[in-house]
Design a protein around this motif. Structure first.
Motif, PDB file in Angstrom:
ATOM      1  N   THR A  81       0.848  -1.189   0.000  1.00 14.88           N
ATOM      2  CA  THR A  81       0.000   0.000   0.000  1.00 14.88           C
ATOM      3  C   THR A  81       0.889   1.245   0.000  1.00 14.88           C
ATOM      4  O   THR A  81       2.031   1.212   0.433  1.00 14.88           O
ATOM      5  CB  THR A  81      -0.942   0.030   1.213  1.00 14.88           C
ATOM      6  OG1 THR A  81      -0.180   0.223   2.419  1.00 14.88           O
ATOM      7  CG2 THR A  81      -1.749  -1.261   1.312  1.00 14.88           C
ATOM      8  N   ARG A 133      -3.458   5.770  -4.598  1.00 14.47           N
ATOM      9  CA  ARG A 133      -4.425   6.602  -5.316  1.00 14.47           C
ATOM     10  C   ARG A 133      -3.900   7.045  -6.674  1.00 14.47           C
ATOM     11  O   ARG A 133      -4.675   7.209  -7.609  1.00 14.47           O
ATOM     12  CB  ARG A 133      -4.771   7.841  -4.483  1.00 14.47           C
ATOM     13  CG  ARG A 133      -5.541   7.554  -3.196  1.00 14.47           C
ATOM     14  CD  ARG A 133      -5.815   8.843  -2.444  1.00 14.47           C
ATOM     15  NE  ARG A 133      -4.573   9.532  -2.077  1.00 14.47           N
ATOM     16  CZ  ARG A 133      -4.506  10.779  -1.625  1.00 14.47           C
ATOM     17  NH1 ARG A 133      -5.618  11.492  -1.508  1.00 14.47           N
ATOM     18  NH2 ARG A 133      -3.346  11.306  -1.290  1.00 14.47           N
ATOM     19  N   ASP A 134      -2.588   7.248  -6.774  1.00 14.57           N
ATOM     20  CA  ASP A 134      -1.992   7.844  -7.970  1.00 14.57           C
ATOM     21  C   ASP A 134      -1.719   6.769  -9.017  1.00 14.57           C
ATOM     22  O   ASP A 134      -0.661   6.140  -9.026  1.00 14.57           O
ATOM     23  CB  ASP A 134      -0.700   8.566  -7.591  1.00 14.57           C
ATOM     24  CG  ASP A 134      -0.194   9.487  -8.694  1.00 14.57           C
ATOM     25  OD1 ASP A 134      -0.376   9.141  -9.876  1.00 14.57           O
ATOM     26  OD2 ASP A 134       0.388  10.537  -8.369  1.00 14.57           O
ATOM     27  N   ARG A 190      -9.492  11.473   9.097  1.00 16.48           N
ATOM     28  CA  ARG A 190      -8.766  10.957   7.932  1.00 16.48           C
ATOM     29  C   ARG A 190      -7.466  10.273   8.339  1.00 16.48           C
ATOM     30  O   ARG A 190      -7.149   9.188   7.849  1.00 16.48           O
ATOM     31  CB  ARG A 190      -8.482  12.093   6.948  1.00 16.48           C
ATOM     32  CG  ARG A 190      -7.777  11.624   5.680  1.00 16.48           C
ATOM     33  CD  ARG A 190      -7.726  12.721   4.628  1.00 16.48           C
ATOM     34  NE  ARG A 190      -6.961  12.307   3.466  1.00 16.48           N
ATOM     35  CZ  ARG A 190      -7.433  11.532   2.505  1.00 16.48           C
ATOM     36  NH1 ARG A 190      -8.664  11.086   2.559  1.00 16.48           N
ATOM     37  NH2 ARG A 190      -6.662  11.185   1.478  1.00 16.48           N
ATOM     38  N   LEU A 241      -6.585   6.294   7.707  1.00 13.08           N
ATOM     39  CA  LEU A 241      -5.477   5.820   6.877  1.00 13.08           C
ATOM     40  C   LEU A 241      -4.380   5.143   7.688  1.00 13.08           C
ATOM     41  O   LEU A 241      -3.820   4.134   7.261  1.00 13.08           O
ATOM     42  CB  LEU A 241      -4.879   6.985   6.089  1.00 13.08           C
ATOM     43  CG  LEU A 241      -3.796   6.622   5.069  1.00 13.08           C
ATOM     44  CD1 LEU A 241      -4.324   5.628   4.039  1.00 13.08           C
ATOM     45  CD2 LEU A 241      -3.254   7.862   4.378  1.00 13.08           C
ATOM     46  N   ASP A 262      -8.264   4.620  -2.507  1.00 12.95           N
ATOM     47  CA  ASP A 262      -8.107   5.571  -1.408  1.00 12.95           C
ATOM     48  C   ASP A 262      -8.510   4.824  -0.149  1.00 12.95           C
ATOM     49  O   ASP A 262      -9.691   4.554   0.089  1.00 12.95           O
ATOM     50  CB  ASP A 262      -9.009   6.784  -1.633  1.00 12.95           C
ATOM     51  CG  ASP A 262      -8.895   7.818  -0.513  1.00 12.95           C
ATOM     52  OD1 ASP A 262      -8.347   7.491   0.562  1.00 12.95           O
ATOM     53  OD2 ASP A 262      -9.370   8.952  -0.706  1.00 12.95           O
ATOM     54  N   ASP A 294     -13.146   1.326  -0.933  1.00  8.87           N
ATOM     55  CA  ASP A 294     -11.837   1.008  -1.493  1.00  8.87           C
ATOM     56  C   ASP A 294     -11.057   0.080  -0.581  1.00  8.87           C
ATOM     57  O   ASP A 294     -10.354  -0.833  -1.041  1.00  8.87           O
ATOM     58  CB  ASP A 294     -11.034   2.289  -1.733  1.00  8.87           C
ATOM     59  CG  ASP A 294     -11.496   3.040  -2.970  1.00  8.87           C
ATOM     60  OD1 ASP A 294     -12.560   2.679  -3.515  1.00  8.87           O
ATOM     61  OD2 ASP A 294     -10.812   3.988  -3.392  1.00  8.87           O
ATOM     62  N   THR A 304      -8.817   5.552   2.818  1.00 17.17           N
ATOM     63  CA  THR A 304      -9.674   6.198   3.813  1.00 17.17           C
ATOM     64  C   THR A 304     -11.143   5.957   3.504  1.00 17.17           C
ATOM     65  O   THR A 304     -12.006   6.274   4.326  1.00 17.17           O
ATOM     66  CB  THR A 304      -9.418   7.715   3.874  1.00 17.17           C
ATOM     67  OG1 THR A 304      -9.830   8.325   2.640  1.00 17.17           O
ATOM     68  CG2 THR A 304      -7.948   8.011   4.136  1.00 17.17           C
TER      69      THR A 304
END
Length: 266
Positions: free
Chosen positions: A11, A37-38, A107, A111, A63, A69, A65
């Motif tokens: 991750t 995410r990218d 957040r 995460l 994502d 996902d 968070t």
């Protein structure tokens, strides 16, 4: 444990520590599942590593968070073909606990705590059933230094250290190896994203991500439960562990400690 060529799920794999882990495990001959995410960065990394090593690389945009996902990655782990999980995705806060609101605090907890805990649990269930597998949790030396900085980030990393040590104690006999990696300050984009200047630290304070991962992999190969790459004398950590364990018999009793009874009587 025959995890020499198992597929590795990482991750936070698009940059920094996660991307270096991807590079190192690909060069060891492991197939990869990259999660971040990218998508653009992951695709570029995957293209380079496929060309250099020939390993198979799967990319999953997520994502962590977001519950939907996160659940998607839990389902991917449940397929049973992953042999090593690297819980690397994480974030820091811009400012202290006084300067952040419910959204930012929720957040970072999502995460840094919820996601790695759920993924570690999903992976551990599969690994224990197979009798082999490894979980690498990227914590931080700030887990050992709560007085420094804001306490929220360090608290999330203390959770990961606690989780890792519990997993090591409870699951090693089931073939599950758990490693907590505690980096010091490491040159990654987390600083810029949290509004901090990594170059403002004193000379010799910040480690390169490549050096951090290479040292962590030495600890991985040695099957260390806790790896602290910048710490010269691991005996200091061991002494702390011994002191903590020595308190164990006195941490839960039916009687109040004498020092409190004396205070009440006075």
């Amino acid at each position: 444990m025959s995890i020499n060529k198992d597929t590795v799920l990482i991750t936070g794999a698009s940059t920094g520590i996660g991307a270096v882990y991807a590079d190192r495990f690909a060069k060891r001959g492991h197939d990869l599942v990259l999660v971040a995410r990218d998508m653009g960065r992951m695709e570029a990394l995957a293209e380079r590593l496929r060309g250099q090593t020939g390993v198979a690389i799967e990319i999953i945009g997520a994502d962590l968070t977001l519950d939907t996902d996160l659940a998607k990655i839990e389902v991917r782990l449940a397929k049973g073909d992953i042999g090593i999980l690297i819980n690397n995705a994480g974030m820091s806060l811009n400012g202290s606990i006084l300067e952040n609101g419910p959204t930012e605090l929720s957040r970072i907890i999502a995460l840094n705590i919820t996601a790695p805990t759920r993924l570690a649990a999903a992976a551990a269930k599969v690994f224990a059933a197979k009798g082999e597998g490894a979980v690498i949790n990227i914590a931080s030396v700030l887990a050992l230094a709560p007085e420094m900085f804001d306490g929220v980030y360090s608290g999330t990393k203390a959770h990961l250290l606690n989780l890792s040590q519990a997993m090591a104690a409870q699951l090693s006999e089931k073939g599950v190896y758990t490693q907590a990696v505690l980096p010091g300050a490491t040159r990654t984009e987390i600083w810029e994203r949290s509004g901090k200047d990594v170059d403002a630290f004193p000379e010799g304070f910040v480690m390169a991500a490549d050096d951090l991962v290479d040292a962590a992999l030495v600890g991985f190969d040695r099957r260390e439960p806790v790896t602290i790459p910048p710490l010269p004398d691991m005996g200091q950590f061991d002494a702390m562990q011994q002191a903590r364990a020595a308190m164990g018999p006195n941490l839960s009793k039916s009687a109040v400690a004498e020092r409190y009874r004396e205070a009440v009587a006075a």
